[in-house]
Write a protein that holds these residues in place. Structure first.
Motif, PDB file in Angstrom:
ATOM      1  N   MET A  75       1.120  -1.140   0.034  1.00  0.00           N
ATOM      2  CA  MET A  75       0.018  -0.433   0.030  1.00  0.00           C
ATOM      3  C   MET A  75       0.562   1.024   0.286  1.00  0.00           C
ATOM      4  O   MET A  75       0.374   2.102  -0.894  1.00  0.00           O
ATOM      5  CB  MET A  75      -1.019  -0.185   1.217  1.00  0.00           C
ATOM      6  CG  MET A  75      -1.723  -1.100   1.089  1.00  0.00           C
ATOM      7  SD  MET A  75      -3.335  -0.787   1.991  1.00  0.00           S
ATOM      8  CE  MET A  75      -2.662  -0.998   3.518  1.00  0.00           C
ATOM      9  N   GLY A  76       1.676   1.372   1.267  1.00  0.00           N
ATOM     10  CA  GLY A  76       3.040   2.018   1.247  1.00  0.00           C
ATOM     11  C   GLY A  76       3.592   2.390  -0.422  1.00  0.00           C
ATOM     12  O   GLY A  76       3.834   3.831  -0.990  1.00  0.00           O
ATOM     13  N   TRP A  77       3.987   1.561  -1.401  1.00  0.00           N
ATOM     14  CA  TRP A  77       4.643   1.734  -2.407  1.00  0.00           C
ATOM     15  C   TRP A  77       3.692   2.060  -3.802  1.00  0.00           C
ATOM     16  O   TRP A  77       3.973   2.972  -4.444  1.00  0.00           O
ATOM     17  CB  TRP A  77       5.311  -0.148  -3.452  1.00  0.00           C
ATOM     18  CG  TRP A  77       6.029   0.112  -4.131  1.00  0.00           C
ATOM     19  CD1 TRP A  77       7.233   0.537  -4.417  1.00  0.00           C
ATOM     20  CD2 TRP A  77       4.851   0.003  -5.491  1.00  0.00           C
ATOM     21  NE1 TRP A  77       7.679   0.667  -5.580  1.00  0.00           N
ATOM     22  CE2 TRP A  77       6.802   0.563  -6.034  1.00  0.00           C
ATOM     23  CE3 TRP A  77       3.648  -0.110  -6.033  1.00  0.00           C
ATOM     24  CZ2 TRP A  77       6.032   0.608  -8.123  1.00  0.00           C
ATOM     25  CZ3 TRP A  77       4.204  -0.206  -7.260  1.00  0.00           C
ATOM     26  CH2 TRP A  77       4.935   0.279  -8.362  1.00  0.00           C
TER      27      TRP A  77
ATOM     28  N   SER B 296       9.654   9.405  -0.137  1.00  0.00           N
ATOM     29  CA  SER B 296       8.521   8.025  -0.220  1.00  0.00           C
ATOM     30  C   SER B 296       8.870   6.923   0.992  1.00  0.00           C
ATOM     31  O   SER B 296       8.022   6.009   0.949  1.00  0.00           O
ATOM     32  CB  SER B 296       9.197   7.382  -2.112  1.00  0.00           C
ATOM     33  OG  SER B 296       9.553   8.826  -2.947  1.00  0.00           O
ATOM     34  N   ARG B 297      10.905   7.007   0.834  1.00  0.00           N
ATOM     35  CA  ARG B 297      10.906   6.077   1.548  1.00  0.00           C
ATOM     36  C   ARG B 297       9.920   6.160   3.134  1.00  0.00           C
ATOM     37  O   ARG B 297       9.132   5.167   3.991  1.00  0.00           O
ATOM     38  CB  ARG B 297      12.481   5.951   2.366  1.00  0.00           C
ATOM     39  CG  ARG B 297      12.686   5.264   1.253  1.00  0.00           C
ATOM     40  CD  ARG B 297      14.860   5.624   1.260  1.00  0.00           C
ATOM     41  NE  ARG B 297      15.898   4.546   0.261  1.00  0.00           N
ATOM     42  CZ  ARG B 297      16.433   4.788   0.478  1.00  0.00           C
ATOM     43  NH1 ARG B 297      17.134   4.807   1.509  1.00  0.00           N
ATOM     44  NH2 ARG B 297      17.231   4.401  -0.579  1.00  0.00           N
ATOM     45  N   ILE B 298       9.738   7.862   3.839  1.00  0.00           N
ATOM     46  CA  ILE B 298       9.076   8.139   4.701  1.00  0.00           C
ATOM     47  C   ILE B 298       7.396   7.266   4.752  1.00  0.00           C
ATOM     48  O   ILE B 298       6.916   6.926   5.497  1.00  0.00           O
ATOM     49  CB  ILE B 298       9.527   9.448   5.484  1.00  0.00           C
ATOM     50  CG1 ILE B 298      10.762   9.626   5.599  1.00  0.00           C
ATOM     51  CG2 ILE B 298       7.977   9.237   6.600  1.00  0.00           C
ATOM     52  CD1 ILE B 298      11.137   8.846   6.949  1.00  0.00           C
ATOM     53  N   ARG B 299       6.866   7.513   3.500  1.00  0.00           N
ATOM     54  CA  ARG B 299       5.933   7.795   3.225  1.00  0.00           C
ATOM     55  C   ARG B 299       5.428   6.035   3.072  1.00  0.00           C
ATOM     56  O   ARG B 299       4.416   5.451   3.720  1.00  0.00           O
ATOM     57  CB  ARG B 299       5.226   7.892   2.094  1.00  0.00           C
ATOM     58  CG  ARG B 299       3.532   8.510   1.829  1.00  0.00           C
ATOM     59  CD  ARG B 299       3.229   8.732   0.894  1.00  0.00           C
ATOM     60  NE  ARG B 299       3.998  10.088   0.942  1.00  0.00           N
ATOM     61  CZ  ARG B 299       3.317  11.597   1.227  1.00  0.00           C
ATOM     62  NH1 ARG B 299       2.220  11.040   1.993  1.00  0.00           N
ATOM     63  NH2 ARG B 299       3.496  12.596   1.448  1.00  0.00           N
TER      64      ARG B 299
ATOM     65  N   ARG C  87       4.751   5.618  -4.643  1.00  0.00           N
ATOM     66  CA  ARG C  87       5.407   5.565  -6.101  1.00  0.00           C
ATOM     67  C   ARG C  87       5.086   5.562  -7.150  1.00  0.00           C
ATOM     68  O   ARG C  87       5.050   5.906  -8.529  1.00  0.00           O
ATOM     69  CB  ARG C  87       6.661   4.297  -5.786  1.00  0.00           C
ATOM     70  CG  ARG C  87       7.077   3.462  -5.301  1.00  0.00           C
ATOM     71  CD  ARG C  87       8.507   4.440  -5.480  1.00  0.00           C
ATOM     72  NE  ARG C  87       9.785   4.484  -4.381  1.00  0.00           N
ATOM     73  CZ  ARG C  87      10.502   4.833  -3.747  1.00  0.00           C
ATOM     74  NH1 ARG C  87      10.655   6.596  -5.419  1.00  0.00           N
ATOM     75  NH2 ARG C  87      11.459   4.576  -3.568  1.00  0.00           N
ATOM     76  N   ALA C  88       3.323   4.883  -6.665  1.00  0.00           N
ATOM     77  CA  ALA C  88       2.670   5.241  -8.364  1.00  0.00           C
ATOM     78  C   ALA C  88       1.989   6.440  -8.487  1.00  0.00           C
ATOM     79  O   ALA C  88       0.759   6.662  -9.381  1.00  0.00           O
ATOM     80  CB  ALA C  88       1.682   4.333  -8.186  1.00  0.00           C
TER      81      ALA C  88
END
Length: 348
Positions: free
Chosen positions: A61-63, A235-238, A67-68
Motif C-alpha cells: 500500500m505504501g509503495w 517516499s521511504r518515509i511514506r 511510487r504510483a
C-alpha cells in the motif's frame, strides 16, 4: 482499538488515511488461524507469519501511494473491500474458527500477571520515566537551553506513580464473583495484554520523539516539499508509515483473536476502524498531518471506551447503543473542529 490507533497515528501524521486497517487485522488473524489449524504450524510460527503478512500489506500500500501516486483513500478503500472478502473465503461459511486453548496467544487476553510482577513492572516504569525526564533536563542545561524545573519533574513523576498505583491496586482485586462448591477461580492482576500495550507505547513514543526517523515523519507531515529539499527521503518515509500502520493492525487482529479465542469471518469489519481513527483524532492527532503524539491514541482510546461504557450504564433500553454512537460522533466532530480551528489560527 488502542493498538490499531497507535499505528494510525503514523499515517495521520503524514496527512494520509488507512481505511483498511481493521480488515487488515482481520485478514492477518485469519491467515494465522489457517496456518495453525489447517496447516499444522506451531502457534508462534503462525503468529509471526500473520505479522509478516501485515507488514507486507503495508509495504504494498505504501509503495502504491509513494511510487504510483494513487491517493491513499482509493488504495485503502479497495483493500478494505478486498480484505473482507479474503477473510470470508479463508474462514469459510461456518462464521468462525476456534483457536486451540492453552496457547500463549489465548493467554494474552485471558490470563493475568502475578501481583508481585505487576507492582515490579510499575516500579520499573516509574523509575525509568523519572530517569528520562531528569536526563533530558540535565542535557538541556549542559547545552545552555532552558530546562524543566525539578519541581515540575517531581510533580509529573508523582502523578504517573499515583495513577499507576491506583490502576495496579484496582487490577489486584479479585473480579471473579462466581464461586461455589464446584467452581472457584480468581481473576486478579493485570492482563498480559496491558504489558504489550505499555511496551508498544514506549517503543513508538521513543521512535517518534527521540529518533531521526521520528523527526523526518513530522517534517514530511508538516511540509513535504521543504522536507524533500532538505534531503529527507520522502517516499521511504511514506512507505514506512504504511508498513507500521499495517503491522500494528495485524497485532490488533491477533489481540482480538486472543480475546474472542476465535477468528470470525467478519473480523476487523464494522466500526473497528472508525473507533480507532476516532480515538487518534479525539486524543489530539491532526487529520491534516504534522501534529500528533503516541499518547493521543491511548488517551483517545480511553475516552471512547469511557463514552461507550458510561453511556451503556447511564442510558438503558433498546436505544442505548444509538445514544452511544451519537455522543461518540459528537465528541469526534468536536475534536476535529478544534483541530481545524487551531490549524487555521496558525496559518492566519
Amino acid at each position: 482499538m488502542i493498538v490499531m490507533a497507535m499505528g494510525l497515528v503514523f499515517v495521520l501524521l503524514l496527512g494520509e488515511i488507512d481505511l483498511s486497517a481493521g480488515t487488515t487485522g482481520g485478514l492477518c488473524s485469519a491467515v494465522m488461524a489457517v496456518l495453525m489449524l489447517r496447516q499444522g504450524w506451531y502457534w508462534w510460527l503462525a503468529v509471526l507469519a500473520g505479522l509478516g503478512f501485515g507488514l507486507a500489506i503495508g509495504f504494498v500500500m505504501g509503495w502504491l501511494r509513494a511510487r504510483a501516486g494513487i491517493p491513499s483513500f482509493v488504495i485503502t478503500l479497495a483493500t478494505f473491500l478486498a480484505f473482507q472478502g479474503a477473510t470470508l473465503i479463508l474462514v469459510g461459511g461456518q462464521g468462525s474458527v476456534i483457536l486451540p486453548a492453552g496457547t500463549p496467544l489465548i493467554a494474552l487476553e485471558n490470563s493475568f500477571l502475578p501481583l508481585w510482577l505487576g507492582w515490579t513492572l510499575l516500579g520499573v516504569f516509574v523509575l525509568g520515566y523519572a530517569a528520562v525526564k531528569l536526563g533530558d533536563a540535565r542535557s538541556r542545561r549542559r547545552t545552555g537551553l532552558s530546562a524543566t524545573p525539578v519541581a515540575v519533574i517531581v510533580a509529573k513523576v508523582a502523578g504517573v506513580a499515583v495513577l499507576g498505583i491506583a490502576f495496579t491496586y484496582e487490577m489486584g482485586i479479585n473480579r471473579n464473583l462466581v464461586t461455589n462448591a464446584f467452581f472457584s477461580s480468581k481473576a486478579q492482576g493485570e492482563p498480559w495484554v496491558v504489558v504489550l500495550l505499555a511496551l508498544l507505547f514506549v517503543v513508538w513514543h521513543f521512535t517518534l520523539s527521540r529518533t531521526r526517523y521520528g523527526r523526518h515523519v513530522y517534517a514530511v507531515g508538516g511540509n513535504e516539499e521543504a522536507s524533500r529539499r532538505g534531503g529527507v527521503a520522502v517516499s521511504r518515509i511514506r512507505i514506512s508509515v504504511f508498513v507500521i500502520c499495517s503491522g500494528m493492525a495485524a497485532v490488533s487482529g491477533l489481540v482480538a483473536a486472543s480475546l474472542l479465542q476465535s477468528v470470525q469471518s467478519n473480523s476487523g469489519a464494522g466500526n473497528t476502524l472508525l473507533l480507532a481513527v476516532g480515538a487518534a483524532v479525539i486524543g489530539g492527532t491532526s487529520l491534516f498531518g504534522g501534529r500528533g503524539r503516541m499518547i493521543d491514541a491511548v488517551l483517545g482510546g480511553l475516552v471512547v471506551a469511557v463514552i461507550i461504557n458510561g453511556m451503556s450504564d447511564l442510558i438503558q433500553g433498546s436505544n442505548s447503543s444509538g445514544y452511544e454512537w451519537v455522543v461518540t460522533g459528537a465528541v469526534l466532530l468536536l475534536a476535529a473542529g478544534f483541530d481545524a480551528v487551531v490549524r487555521r489560527g496558525k496559518t492566519a
